[in-house]
Motif scaffolding. Structure first.
Motif, mmCIF file in Angstrom:
data_model
loop_
_atom_site.group_PDB
_atom_site.id
_atom_site.type_symbol
_atom_site.label_atom_id
_atom_site.label_comp_id
_atom_site.label_asym_id
_atom_site.label_seq_id
_atom_site.Cartn_x
_atom_site.Cartn_y
_atom_site.Cartn_z
ATOM 1 N N GLU A 1 -32.646 51.629 8.135
ATOM 2 C CA GLU A 1 -33.457 52.807 7.787
ATOM 3 C C GLU A 1 -33.024 54.134 7.592
ATOM 4 N N ILE A 2 -31.939 54.445 8.143
ATOM 5 C CA ILE A 2 -30.919 55.688 8.116
ATOM 6 C C ILE A 2 -30.248 55.614 6.995
ATOM 7 N N LEU A 3 -29.634 54.464 6.879
ATOM 8 C CA LEU A 3 -28.750 54.058 5.437
ATOM 9 C C LEU A 3 -29.715 54.116 4.195
ATOM 10 N N GLN A 4 -30.678 53.676 4.250
ATOM 11 C CA GLN A 4 -31.785 53.667 3.081
ATOM 12 C C GLN A 4 -32.201 54.729 2.788
ATOM 13 N N HIS A 5 -32.491 55.580 3.835
ATOM 14 C CA HIS A 5 -32.892 57.101 3.311
ATOM 15 C C HIS A 5 -31.823 58.006 2.885
ATOM 16 N N SER A 6 -30.579 57.593 3.656
ATOM 17 C CA SER A 6 -29.355 58.324 3.019
ATOM 18 C C SER A 6 -28.981 58.087 1.589
ATOM 19 N N SER A 7 -29.189 56.771 1.278
ATOM 20 C CA SER A 7 -29.032 56.315 -0.008
ATOM 21 C C SER A 7 -30.014 56.784 -0.988
ATOM 22 N N LEU A 8 -31.397 57.042 -0.558
ATOM 23 C CA LEU A 8 -32.351 57.788 -1.322
ATOM 24 C C LEU A 8 -31.984 58.898 -1.428
ATOM 25 N N LEU A 9 -31.395 59.940 -0.467
ATOM 26 C CA LEU A 9 -30.969 61.523 -0.641
ATOM 27 C C LEU A 9 -29.780 61.549 -1.731
ATOM 28 N N ALA A 10 -28.946 60.609 -1.588
ATOM 29 C CA ALA A 10 -27.873 60.336 -2.319
ATOM 30 C C ALA A 10 -28.307 60.530 -3.855
ATOM 31 N N SER A 11 -29.193 59.420 -4.020
ATOM 32 C CA SER A 11 -29.520 59.248 -5.548
ATOM 33 C C SER A 11 -30.350 60.262 -6.206
ATOM 34 N N ARG A 12 -31.190 60.944 -5.349
ATOM 35 C CA ARG A 12 -31.715 62.133 -5.870
ATOM 36 C C ARG A 12 -31.053 63.230 -6.046
ATOM 37 N N GLY B 1 -22.804 60.459 1.647
ATOM 38 C CA GLY B 1 -21.796 61.177 2.524
ATOM 39 C C GLY B 1 -22.422 61.319 3.979
ATOM 40 N N ILE B 2 -21.493 61.874 4.758
ATOM 41 C CA ILE B 2 -22.077 62.134 6.122
ATOM 42 C C ILE B 2 -23.072 63.261 6.150
ATOM 43 N N ASP B 3 -23.097 63.986 5.211
ATOM 44 C CA ASP B 3 -24.169 65.139 4.931
ATOM 45 C C ASP B 3 -25.655 64.170 4.956
ATOM 46 N N HIS B 4 -25.652 63.499 3.900
ATOM 47 C CA HIS B 4 -26.988 62.634 3.854
ATOM 48 C C HIS B 4 -27.055 61.785 4.964
ATOM 49 N N ILE B 5 -26.294 61.548 5.625
ATOM 50 C CA ILE B 5 -26.587 60.546 7.081
ATOM 51 C C ILE B 5 -27.198 61.363 7.870
ATOM 52 N N LEU B 6 -26.325 62.832 8.135
ATOM 53 C CA LEU B 6 -26.857 63.608 9.012
ATOM 54 C C LEU B 6 -28.373 64.051 8.933
ATOM 55 N N VAL B 7 -28.727 64.316 7.707
ATOM 56 C CA VAL B 7 -30.131 64.663 7.139
ATOM 57 C C VAL B 7 -31.070 63.347 7.514
ATOM 58 N N SER B 8 -30.617 62.437 7.318
ATOM 59 C CA SER B 8 -31.552 61.079 7.390
ATOM 60 C C SER B 8 -31.747 61.083 8.981
ATOM 61 N N ILE B 9 -30.593 61.102 9.626
ATOM 62 C CA ILE B 9 -30.736 61.049 11.215
ATOM 63 C C ILE B 9 -31.856 62.173 11.607
ATOM 64 N N LEU B 10 -31.588 63.476 11.308
ATOM 65 C CA LEU B 10 -32.468 64.152 11.601
ATOM 66 C C LEU B 10 -33.852 64.246 11.226
ATOM 67 N N SER B 11 -34.166 63.347 10.069
ATOM 68 C CA SER B 11 -35.333 63.100 9.706
ATOM 69 C C SER B 11 -36.242 61.965 10.272
ATOM 70 N N THR B 12 -35.315 61.183 10.881
ATOM 71 C CA THR B 12 -35.785 59.746 11.435
ATOM 72 C C THR B 12 -35.759 59.644 12.868
ATOM 73 N N ARG B 13 -35.033 60.393 13.459
ATOM 74 C CA ARG B 13 -34.739 60.149 14.840
ATOM 75 C C ARG B 13 -35.032 61.178 16.074
#
Length: 105
Positions: A17-28, A35-47
């Motif tokens: 879920e985190i990686l899918q959300h990170s991928s979406l952020l990166a493509s947008r 990147g780590i920044d995409h992953i951190l935003v995803s973690i903070l948005s989902t956990r």
């Protein structure tokens, strides 16, 4: 070399879920890579439990997310990038260091 098929899943569902959300952020953001920044935003948005932990440490999670999104959009300002790795002049949050010392016991 071809990676053999695995019979077992190697990631927990929330990692996907985190990686899918990170991928979406990166493509947008039209970024080529996640990147780590995409992953951190995803973690903070989902956990929620991680956000609660950071709030307990008096970290402004809303500001953190906002800052990370700005980094994703604009990059890290040159004046904030250490000239030599490991020479970051900011001091770590003492509560975080105390917590990390406690969990090492």
């Amino acid at each position: 070399y071809k990676e053999p098929k695995r019979k077992k899943k190697i990631y927990a569902p929330e990692i996907y879920e985190i990686l899918q959300h990170s991928s979406l952020l990166a493509s947008r953001s039209k970024d080529e890579f996640i990147g780590i920044d995409h992953i951190l935003v995803s973690i903070l948005s989902t956990r929620e439990e991680i956000v609660d932990f950071l709030i307990h440490l008096n970290i402004d999670v809303s500001k953190l997310i906002c800052d990370l999104k700005k980094i994703i959009q604009d990059g890290i300002p040159k004046e904030q990038v250490p000239s030599v790795i490991g020479t970051n002049k900011t001091k770590p949050n003492q509560e975080i260091l105390k917590f990390l010392a406690e969990i090492k016991k």
